[in-house]
Enzyme design. Sequence first.
Site, PDB file in Angstrom:
ATOM      1  N   GLU A  88       5.554 -10.148  -4.650  1.00  0.00           N
ATOM      2  CA  GLU A  88       6.884  -9.542  -4.636  1.00  0.00           C
ATOM      3  C   GLU A  88       8.033 -10.542  -4.820  1.00  0.00           C
ATOM      4  O   GLU A  88       9.001 -10.538  -4.075  1.00  0.00           O
ATOM      5  CB  GLU A  88       7.104  -8.765  -3.336  1.00  0.00           C
ATOM      6  CG  GLU A  88       6.089  -7.678  -3.101  1.00  0.00           C
ATOM      7  CD  GLU A  88       6.348  -6.879  -1.844  1.00  0.00           C
ATOM      8  OE1 GLU A  88       5.955  -5.694  -1.808  1.00  0.00           O
ATOM      9  OE2 GLU A  88       6.966  -7.429  -0.903  1.00  0.00           O
ATOM     10  N   GLU A 305      -0.635  -2.936  -2.774  1.00  0.00           N
ATOM     11  CA  GLU A 305      -0.080  -2.395  -1.530  1.00  0.00           C
ATOM     12  C   GLU A 305       0.341  -0.953  -1.747  1.00  0.00           C
ATOM     13  O   GLU A 305       0.986  -0.627  -2.736  1.00  0.00           O
ATOM     14  CB  GLU A 305       1.156  -3.177  -1.051  1.00  0.00           C
ATOM     15  CG  GLU A 305       0.879  -4.549  -0.476  1.00  0.00           C
ATOM     16  CD  GLU A 305       2.134  -5.189   0.084  1.00  0.00           C
ATOM     17  OE1 GLU A 305       3.086  -4.454   0.483  1.00  0.00           O
ATOM     18  OE2 GLU A 305       2.197  -6.426   0.111  1.00  0.00           O
ATOM     19  N   TRP A 352      -1.926  -0.547   2.675  1.00  0.00           N
ATOM     20  CA  TRP A 352      -1.140  -1.417   3.550  1.00  0.00           C
ATOM     21  C   TRP A 352      -0.805  -0.638   4.810  1.00  0.00           C
ATOM     22  O   TRP A 352      -0.141   0.378   4.731  1.00  0.00           O
ATOM     23  CB  TRP A 352       0.160  -1.864   2.853  1.00  0.00           C
ATOM     24  CG  TRP A 352       0.903  -2.852   3.690  1.00  0.00           C
ATOM     25  CD1 TRP A 352       1.916  -2.607   4.582  1.00  0.00           C
ATOM     26  CD2 TRP A 352       0.674  -4.252   3.739  1.00  0.00           C
ATOM     27  NE1 TRP A 352       2.322  -3.759   5.174  1.00  0.00           N
ATOM     28  CE2 TRP A 352       1.583  -4.787   4.691  1.00  0.00           C
ATOM     29  CE3 TRP A 352      -0.218  -5.120   3.097  1.00  0.00           C
ATOM     30  CZ2 TRP A 352       1.633  -6.151   5.001  1.00  0.00           C
ATOM     31  CZ3 TRP A 352      -0.157  -6.464   3.404  1.00  0.00           C
ATOM     32  CH2 TRP A 352       0.755  -6.962   4.330  1.00  0.00           C
TER      33      TRP A 352
END
Length: 366
Positions: A88, A305, A352
């Site tokens: 990210e 995720e 996640w």
Amino acid sequence: MGENPTKRPAWRRQFSWNSFLRLPHCCTREERGIEPFVTLHHFDLPHEMETRYGGWLGAGIREEFDYYADVCFKAFGDRVKYWTTFNEPNLFTRLAYVLGKYPPARCSAPFGTCESGNSHREPYVAAHNMLLSHAAAVHNYKKNYQATQGGSIGIVIAMKWYEPLTNTTEDILAARRALSFEVDWFLEPIFFGDYPREMHKLLSSNLPKFTSEEKSLLQKNKADFIGINHYTTIYVKDCISSPCDLKAYEAYEANALVLATGERDGVAIGRPTAFDGYYDVPEGMEQIVKYVNQRYKNTPLYVTENGYSQHSNDTMDKLINDVERVNYLHGYLTCLSSAVRKGANVRGYFVWSIIDNFEWTFGFTV
């Protein structure tokens, strides 16, 4: 890399990697049925890098990241077959250099009130150095390790799906621009050698330029896979044709000059979750997977995720009979399955998270 240890900086030579490199093989991946996906950088940075280079704002950090990645490849490459250079980076640069909410907490008006920083330029400088660090690490892995270790290396991007708030041309373009600043900011340089057109148009001279050598490095060392971290879909409204309220600049999507909202005509886009601005909109999973699959030439994708946020002070019955989480995951996996049936090159999925964790600045409250 064939590096001469005596030529390394003195501070780096002081640390011995010998014991680190000889970590015991307690068991094989096959014996435990575990396939590790290892992330090299997930927001945290040694303070030495901030002191020495100004963190990701200094070009010198590229060599350090390359060296660090090499140590990891050498130490763990016999057991690790999936490497992620950055997790990210698009989210990190926004929170750290646009809004100043995460370390090193740099920003400027109208995006935030930090002690120092420049929200109009610094996030793009940091991203530029991260992209070139990624390219250097990928080049090293493919040249020196991939053939013998048999692994692959990629990058993971945070990806919301954006829907236009209205059917106007301005909001439709705003949704496209939001995707450019969210997804294509990092993937277009890696796969096509430059930033997306929307970013060039909006940022002008604040967007760094790649040299011809850097473009070549990026394009010759494309990611083997793309990781998708996807949780929610949200509406966006254009803030160029009609400027938005100043509060809009304090939001995650602010640098794309769009206003994100979870409601249209008083109706929520999906069931709200414990995270503000995150909604249960499973159809967005199929849309974002199709977008990335088509735009980036059928590159293997992993949903690295996806999950449901929940308040930890909910009633015990609600926490044990986890119906809302089950419904969320069922919906998103159904839509992911639909994308796969339509040809999306998805190789795996991670929920996640499998265990509770400190969820950033929320502690155990979420």
